[in-house]
Design a protein around this motif. Structure first.
Motif, PDB file in Angstrom:
ATOM      1  N   ARG A   1      57.796  -7.646  -1.456  1.00 55.59           N
ATOM      2  CA  ARG A   1      59.155  -7.854  -0.969  1.00 55.59           C
ATOM      3  C   ARG A   1      59.906  -6.528  -0.861  1.00 55.59           C
ATOM      4  N   GLN A   2      60.777  -6.476   0.141  1.00 51.11           N
ATOM      5  CA  GLN A   2      61.682  -5.357   0.339  1.00 51.11           C
ATOM      6  C   GLN A   2      62.903  -5.525  -0.561  1.00 51.11           C
ATOM      7  N   ALA A   3      63.396  -4.437  -1.120  1.00 48.44           N
ATOM      8  CA  ALA A   3      64.641  -4.495  -1.889  1.00 48.44           C
ATOM      9  C   ALA A   3      65.820  -4.700  -0.945  1.00 48.44           C
ATOM     10  N   LEU A   4      66.804  -5.434  -1.404  1.00 47.00           N
ATOM     11  CA  LEU A   4      68.014  -5.679  -0.629  1.00 47.00           C
ATOM     12  C   LEU A   4      69.233  -5.022  -1.266  1.00 47.00           C
ATOM     13  N   GLN A   5      69.310  -5.048  -2.586  1.00 45.45           N
ATOM     14  CA  GLN A   5      70.503  -4.577  -3.296  1.00 45.45           C
ATOM     15  C   GLN A   5      70.078  -3.989  -4.633  1.00 45.45           C
ATOM     16  N   ILE A   6      70.753  -2.931  -5.053  1.00 41.25           N
ATOM     17  CA  ILE A   6      70.417  -2.244  -6.297  1.00 41.25           C
ATOM     18  C   ILE A   6      71.664  -2.156  -7.173  1.00 41.25           C
ATOM     19  N   ALA A   7      71.488  -2.449  -8.443  1.00 43.23           N
ATOM     20  CA  ALA A   7      72.555  -2.240  -9.424  1.00 43.23           C
ATOM     21  C   ALA A   7      71.986  -1.426 -10.574  1.00 43.23           C
ATOM     22  N   ALA A   8      72.458  -0.200 -10.728  1.00 45.97           N
ATOM     23  CA  ALA A   8      72.071   0.650 -11.861  1.00 45.97           C
ATOM     24  C   ALA A   8      73.203   0.640 -12.868  1.00 45.97           C
ATOM     25  N   HIS A   9      72.852   0.628 -14.149  1.00 48.52           N
ATOM     26  CA  HIS A   9      73.902   0.537 -15.159  1.00 48.52           C
ATOM     27  C   HIS A   9      74.812   1.763 -15.076  1.00 48.52           C
ATOM     28  N   PRO A  10      76.133   1.548 -15.057  1.00 44.66           N
ATOM     29  CA  PRO A  10      77.063   2.683 -14.929  1.00 44.66           C
ATOM     30  C   PRO A  10      77.031   3.626 -16.124  1.00 44.66           C
ATOM     31  N   GLY A  11      76.487   3.197 -17.246  1.00 39.97           N
ATOM     32  CA  GLY A  11      76.384   4.076 -18.403  1.00 39.97           C
ATOM     33  C   GLY A  11      75.265   5.090 -18.301  1.00 39.97           C
ATOM     34  N   PHE A  12      74.390   4.938 -17.302  1.00 37.21           N
ATOM     35  CA  PHE A  12      73.290   5.891 -17.115  1.00 37.21           C
ATOM     36  C   PHE A  12      73.745   7.018 -16.194  1.00 37.21           C
ATOM     37  N   ASP A  13      73.500   8.249 -16.613  1.00 36.20           N
ATOM     38  CA  ASP A  13      73.884   9.426 -15.833  1.00 36.20           C
ATOM     39  C   ASP A  13      72.624  10.103 -15.302  1.00 36.20           C
ATOM     40  N   PRO A  14      72.342   9.998 -13.993  1.00 38.56           N
ATOM     41  CA  PRO A  14      71.114  10.571 -13.441  1.00 38.56           C
ATOM     42  C   PRO A  14      71.094  12.091 -13.435  1.00 38.56           C
ATOM     43  N   HIS A  15      72.216  12.724 -13.688  1.00 38.53           N
ATOM     44  CA  HIS A  15      72.295  14.184 -13.681  1.00 38.53           C
ATOM     45  C   HIS A  15      72.005  14.796 -15.056  1.00 38.53           C
ATOM     46  N   ARG A  16      71.873  13.936 -16.078  1.00 34.68           N
ATOM     47  CA  ARG A  16      71.614  14.419 -17.425  1.00 34.68           C
ATOM     48  C   ARG A  16      70.177  14.122 -17.816  1.00 34.68           C
TER      49      ARG A  16
END
Length: 272
Positions: A97-112
């Protein structure tokens, strides 16, 4: 256990947001019979930029690590770049299946880099464009009880074992602090987002996700997080920002005009 020591060890090893490997009993699920019951665990393809492991927790929802849904630039990946291949084994998936929508937890910081706070929030939900029903792959429930039991296992894809899921039937729970867990399950790059199961009462339930790993006192360890509260927050996030699934593609056959190729009738057929 010194938690400061564990986190320092994690940073010292240069572990990225995937876990490191260790040599303990891990079995490849090679045959179709081996995969029975584990079809809801699949490989999450990231459009030529590697893969992670994901797990169905509802017919249209895949649970994985938050760092898997961010690109190298720290931006959330477009949903169309992510494909979930449930029960993938030697090139054949139970469902894709293709992804339609993504929700990443706002407490996660991808820059750290990984630290306790990022591990604690390293959770994402992917809504699929079309559901995968239980007759194809039976979704797993989350473990919400306080008792984790004695039988903890992990099922994952990973570097060097990317073509089929591998399962470690038993690994050890080493400790917990502030919703972060330490286990000694055998994981490696690509195992990010892999489900850690507790076997308390019947079918396994997802206790944590593999977030990252390192070593402590010469022992390889992996880090995960408690899930129920994080997943509830992500489901609410998806509901607040709904994305409509694509409509069925329509193919029309026109009334015959005398040519042998015309069908002489008109109907519609959903595709995909």
């Amino acid at each position: 256990m010194s938690w400061r020591g564990l986190i320092l060890a994690l940073v010292a090893c240069g572990a990225s947001a995937a876990a490191m490997a260790q040599d303990t009993g891990l079995r490849r699920l090679t045959d179709r019979e081996d995969v029975l019951g584990w079809e809801a665990v699949g490989r999450l393809e990231l459009k030529g930029q590697g893969f992670c492991t994901g797990t169905l927790i509802a017919p249209e929802l895949v649970l994985t690590a938050a760092h898997c849904v961010y690109g190298r630039d720290g931006m959330l990946r477009p949903a169309e770049q992510i494909i979930f291949r449930a029960g993938l084994r030697d090139g054949v998936a139970i469902a894709e299946r293709q992804a339609l929508q993504i929700a990443a937890h706002p407490g996660f910081d991808p820059h750290r880099r990984l630290d306790m706070n990022n591990i604690r929030h390293d959770v994402a939900l992917i809504r699929l464009a079309r559901p995968i029903h239980s007759h194809e792959a039976d979704a797993f429930a989350l473990h919400a009880a306080r008792d984790y039991g004695q039988d903890i296992s992990v099922t994952s894809y990973g570097m060097g074992r990317a073509e089929a899921p591998s399962r470690q039937r038993h690994c050890n729970f080493l400790g917990e602090q502030d919703d972060v867990m330490v286990i000694d399950c055998n994981v490696t790059f690509g195992s990010s987002g892999a489900p850690v199961f507790s076997q308390v009462g019947g079918r396994g339930r997802i206790l944590a996700l593999v977030s990252g790993g390192g070593s402590y006192n010469g022992r390889k360890v992996a880090f995960g997080m408690k899930l129920p509260e994080r997943v509830a927050e992500l489901k609410a996030q998806l509901r607040r920002n709904p994305v409509a699934p694509p409509g069925p593609r329509i193919k029309r056959i026109r009334v015959g005009n005398g040519s042998s190729s015309a069908g002489g009738a008109k109907f519609v057929r959903p595709e995909g």
